[in-house]
Each structure stands twice: as C-alpha cells, then as structure tokens.
Design an enzyme around this catalytic site. Structure first.
Site, PDB file in Angstrom:
ATOM      1  N   GLU A 343       0.860  -1.186   0.000  1.00  0.00           N
ATOM      2  CA  GLU A 343       0.000   0.000   0.000  1.00  0.00           C
ATOM      3  C   GLU A 343       0.895   1.233   0.000  1.00  0.00           C
ATOM      4  OE1 GLU A 343      -3.779  -1.718   2.633  1.00  0.00           O
ATOM      5  OE2 GLU A 343      -2.236  -0.475   3.577  1.00  0.00           O
ATOM      6  N   ASP A 460       9.850  -3.171 -15.983  1.00  0.00           N
ATOM      7  CA  ASP A 460       8.405  -2.989 -15.761  1.00  0.00           C
ATOM      8  C   ASP A 460       7.992  -1.563 -16.131  1.00  0.00           C
ATOM      9  OD1 ASP A 460       5.869  -3.847 -15.113  1.00  0.00           O
ATOM     10  OD2 ASP A 460       6.070  -3.377 -12.985  1.00  0.00           O
TER      11      ASP A 460
END
Length: 605
Positions: A343, A460
């Site tokens: 998170e 990525d």
C-alpha cells in the site's frame, strides 16, 4: 653571649674554619630556609669579629697578632665580664682541638686565611644560588598560578557558554516538538476535513453520475455501474437524436422519389427539400458531436469517481488509515495506491518537513517461511539498487525501516501529479510534440540507468510507473529491475529468472521463451516498452492485444510478436512511425539500444 654557640649552624661554621688546617675534609652548608639564611649572615659577621680576638691564642684567653717583624706577639685578654664568659665558652668548645694539636706539634697554630676566605665565598655563592633559585621558583610558581587561574576562568566561561547553549538547545527542542505537534494537528484537521468533503462529493456525484453496485454472480461477487441522472439524460437525448436522424433519413428517401418525377416543379421542390434536409442533418450531427463530447466528459468524471470510491474503500479497510505516525517521523495521511502486497500512502515527514510517499510492504500470513524469505530478499534487492540512484528523472528513495515482523516500509519521493496511465485515460491520446517530450524524459532516465557501472534494466516500464511532479517525468517502481553484472559491451545480457512477471503488453518477445532455456535479456527490453508507450500516447491504444487480458495474449500467441499496424487517424509523421518501428523490432540485434534511442534525430529535431 652565653647561648651564642648553641646554634648548630655556628658550630658547623667553626668546624669548617678550623678543621682544614688539621687535614679535615671541607664541608658545604646544607640548604636552609630563608630564616636560617638571614641568621647565617648575622652569624658570619659576628664570627669574623670574635675570631680576630682569639685566632692567635686558641689555648689561652689571649689573642694573637703579628708585629712589624712578622712574628706573633701576645696581648693581654680583655677584662670585661662579658668577654671572660665568652672566653670560657670558647675554651670549653676548643678543648678537643687543643689536645689533638698538642699531640701533633708544639708549634703555634697559624690560621689559613686563604681557606677561610674560600669557605666564606663558597657559602655566599651557595646562598646566592639558593636565593636565585628560590626567586625563580617563586616566579615560576606565580606564573603557573596565573596560567592555572586563566585556564580555570576559561573553563568556567566554557561551562557557562555550554550551559547556555544546552539551555538554548533544550528550548529549541521544546519549540520543535511543539511545532511538530502543531503541524501534525493542522494536517489532521485538514485531512479529516478533506475526507468528509470527499465523501460528501461522492454522495452528490452518485446522484448525478451513478454508483458502483455489487451483485452476486454464481459463487462470486461482481461489480457493476448503475448510471446517474446525467448519464440517463445524455443517453435519452442521444436516443432522441438518433430517432430524428432516422426520420430525416426517411425524408431523404421520400425526397429522392419526388426528384425522379417528370415534373420540373417537383424536381425543383425536391432540390430545395434536399438542401433543407442536408442542413437539418448537419445540425443534428453537430448536436450529436456535442452530446458525445458531454458523454465523454461524464465518462472521465465517472472514472475519477470510481477511482476515488475504490480508494476510499481500500483506505477504510487498511490498518494504517487512522493517521498513524511510523517510526516517530512519518505521518500517514492518505492512501494513494494499492498493489498486490503493498500500500502506498501520502505522508508528511515531521523531521524534514516535506511530503513523502510511504510504500508499506505486508507479508501474507498464509505464506510459508520460504515465501516470506523470498519476498523479503526481493524487496531488499530492490532497495539496495534504488538507494544508489540519484537522477532528476528517477524517483528518489529516502529511507527503509521495519514496522513489525510482517511488514516494513520504504520512503520515496512524493510526486504530486498523476501517473501517465491516468492522464491517458482522461485525454485519450496526446499531441505528437507532447508525446515526444514525455518520451525524451523517460529515455533520459533510462540512459542514466544504462550508464551505471552495472547496467540496470527496469523491466516494468509502463504508463502506471511514469509519474509526474511539477510537470516533469519521474520513473518509479524498481521492484522487477534487473542488474547486469558483466561490464563491457552495450549488449550485455542477463538471465531472466523471474519469467512470467511484469506487464505482458509492454514486454518484448524474448521475455517469453517457449523452450526450456532460460531467457537472456538486455537493456533493449526497456526500449520495446518505450515504443509501446509512445504508440499508446499517439493513438490512444496499445499496439498489441488492446482490450485483451494477459492470459488471452499468451493464448493467442501475441506475446511472440505480430505485425505492427498504424491507424490512419491521427496523422503521425513518418519519422515518428519509423522510430516506433525501430523500437518494436522483434529481432534484438536490429532494435535500437538506449543510446541510439535517446539521441535519435526524431526526438532531437
């Protein structure tokens, strides 16, 4: 005069004067105190006076003096009472010496004035040295006392200064603590107010745009969107517009039948009706364009609303949502993103007084110890790579610390803007110049990674990992990055041990080996991602597998490469298309490398 010879110093002095004449060894006076030195001077002058009275007659009460012929003669002794007493004392004192002298010789004793003068001069020299030494010692002692006093004074001043500084530091620490508490309270009040306003805004928008509903589908739960009043009104107007267009099309057909009649007047009326119908059609098309634009705006608002609604739900479900302060420094304010096992919170650094992003990694309680160890090793490796990077186009890493046994936090630079993915969803597509500007900044960051002693492959790179801060690009999320240990040629490769990870739409074919061999990758993997991102910014869609899931991409074999097609709209320059082709070449040896792409003439023109 009775106690004159009771003084030991005087007895020693007389022994020094008389003993040399009888072969006795000379003695030097020992060091005395200041009072005894003064007594020595008085005793010396007194002895000189008295010795002159009895030096020629040491055995009688008479004194010896030389006459004009050089011989000694006797003179009668003094008859005064005081002198008789002194004479008796002297005779008693010199009795042992008389006996020795009578045994040795019967000749009269001749005083040795040279030795006497040497004895007195030696005594005076020793006394002078002692006095001088005493004066020097007193002076040195006095100077030492002054230096010590100065040092003590300086020490006292330093202690006072340090005490004042300690008091000042303590006072400043108190002010700092109060300031932190005050800032924390202000942030809490502000963010609490924002949360209330956000919930209120969602309630208002839900009536206008719609709401996200849940429904059970089989054994699972599925989300669906229930349209609001604005959406329903826009759809109603579009439906009405389409009906009017159908009526207009019917009138066009009827008017065409009238034009085919042989009557000239009918043909003339038919031409007028055709012009009127064409004008009416253009008006309807303009209205349809406006309605479609309104619906697109509503779709963007609905997208923002859905993101905020999901964010609030995830924030409410998080155990870090109640304005927790981590490591006594980072005040968690707002959840800005959520991944599979992490998170990201917007936080305020109470020590550095700046906004930061706290990425909290949480281990799954159901994982085995081996899985937990692998995840920790993976994130530790990411931290070790990221902490060495310092570039304007790379998100900075500030800190890493442990929260508890199942979670830890990495503190990153906070980017106040959105990411490229959200930006593209809001705008659809970008102008070519704007897209070039973004790609130039991305390549600047990749060039920095490629120029490291051990080259770094991001692996990525996608719109969601390209952030904006003050209108400038930042490359984020180095969780899947690879490091090439070899040094030398530009095309060094490394084994892809994490095959299957990453975002398939932005990965080249070499990352999906079909045989049992481990794929070999190089920094050109990121250049393929750059080509896909530039295509998506220009055309508003991905070049391969747009609208398909990653599983469908693999099933249809699109990950192994497919023909590149450029749409007719929008119109993109041939130079831009050639650049995209060079980036999306399936053959690694023909694909641009990082240096060639960063300094390509298309981007520098």
């Amino acid at each position: 005069m009775k106690g004159w010879f009771d003084d030991p110093y005087k007895q020693q002095l007389l022994e020094q004067r008389i003993a040399p004449s009888h072969g006795a060894k000379k003695r030097k006076p020992a060091e005395q105190t200041d009072a005894m030195l003064r007594n020595n001077r008085l005793a010396t002058s007194e002895n000189n006076r008295r010795n002159r009275s009895f030096s020629s007659c040491p055995f009688n009460e008479v004194a010896c003096n030389k006459d004009s012929n050089g011989s000694y003669k006797q003179q009668p002794s003094r008859s005064k009472e005081s002198d008789s007493n002194s004479s008796c004392d002297i005779q008693m004192y010199f009795k042992p010496f008389q006996e020795n002298l009578q045994r040795d010789s019967t000749s009269p004793v001749t005083p040795n004035h040279e030795e006497e003068s040497w004895s007195f001069s030696s005594i005076e020299n020793d006394e002078h040295q002692l006095v001088t030494r005493k004066i020097d010692e007193d002076h040195e002692r006095q100077q030492t006392s002054l230096v010590v006093a100065e040092l003590i004074n300086e020490i006292q001043q330093y202690k006072q200064c340090m005490k004042e500084k300690d008091n000042k530091i303590s006072q400043l620490e108190t002010y700092l603590s109060r300031s932190k508490d005050f800032i924390r309270q202000l942030i809490l009040e502000s963010e609490t107010k924002k949360r209330i306003e956000s919930k209120k805004w969602l309630d208002e928008q839900s009536m206008r745009l719609g709401r996200l509903m849940l429904t059970r589908q089989g054994t699972g739960i599925k989300e669906y969107w229930e349209p609001g009043s604005c959406f329903r009104e826009t759809e109603r107007r579009l439906e009405a517009l389409r009906e009017r267009m159908e009526v207009l099309d019917a009138e066009f057909i009827e008017n065409g039948d009238n034009e085919n009649s042989n009557s000239s007047s009918c043909r003339f009326i038919g031409q007028e009706n055709e012009a009127i119908l064409a004008r009416r059609r253009s008006i309807l098309l303009e209205e349809e364009k406006q309605l479609l634009l309104e619906r697109r705006t509503l779709e963007n608002e609905r997208l923002s609303m859905m993101q905020e609604l999901r964010r609030q739900r995830e924030e409410s479900a998080s155990r870090f949502s109640n304005f927790i302060v981590l490591s006594h420094q980072y005040l968690l304010v707002k959840l800005v993103g959520k991944g599979g096992f992490s998170e990201v919170f917007k936080a305020f650094d109470l020590n550095e007084f700046r906004w930061v992003a706290c990425k909290i990694h949480q281990l799954n309680h159901y994982w085995t110890e081996e899985q937990k160890s692998n995840y920790i090793r993976h994130t530790t490796r990411e931290y070790e790579i990221h902490k060495t990077l310092e570039h304007p186009r790379v998100v900075k890493l500030y800190d890493v610390f442990e929260i508890d046994e199942n979670s830890f936090c990495t503190v990153l630079e906070y980017c106040d803007g959105s990411d490229l993915d959200t930006y593209l969803k809001a705008k659809g597509s970008l102008e070519e110049n704007e897209a070039k500007l973004i790609i130039c900044q991305v390549l600047s960051g990749l060039l920095y990674l490629n120029n490291q002693p051990k080259k770094i492959i991001h692996y990525d790179l996608k719109p969601a990992n390209i952030l904006f801060k003050d209108g400038k690009v930042r490359i984020a999320d180095f969780g899947l990055c690879k490091v090439i240990d070899a040094v030398g040629d530009r095309n060094e490769t490394t084994e892809l041990t994490s095959q299957g990870a990453g975002t398939y739409w932005y990965l080249p074919p070499e990352c999906f080996a079909s045989d049992d061999d481990v794929p070999q990758i190089c920094p050109k993997v990121d250049i393929w991602s750059v080509g896909v991102i530039l295509y998506q910014m220009l055309y508003g869609k991905k070049p391969f597998g747009h609208g398909l899931s990653q599983q469908q991409l693999v099933q249809q074999g699109l990950v192994h490469g497919c023909p590149l097609v450029f749409p007719d709209h929008p119109n993109i320059s041939e130079q831009g298309k050639n650049f995209i082709r060079r980036c999306l070449t399936c053959r690694v040896d023909l694909r641009l490398d990082v240096h060639q792409a960063a300094f390509h003439e298309y981007l520098r023109s």
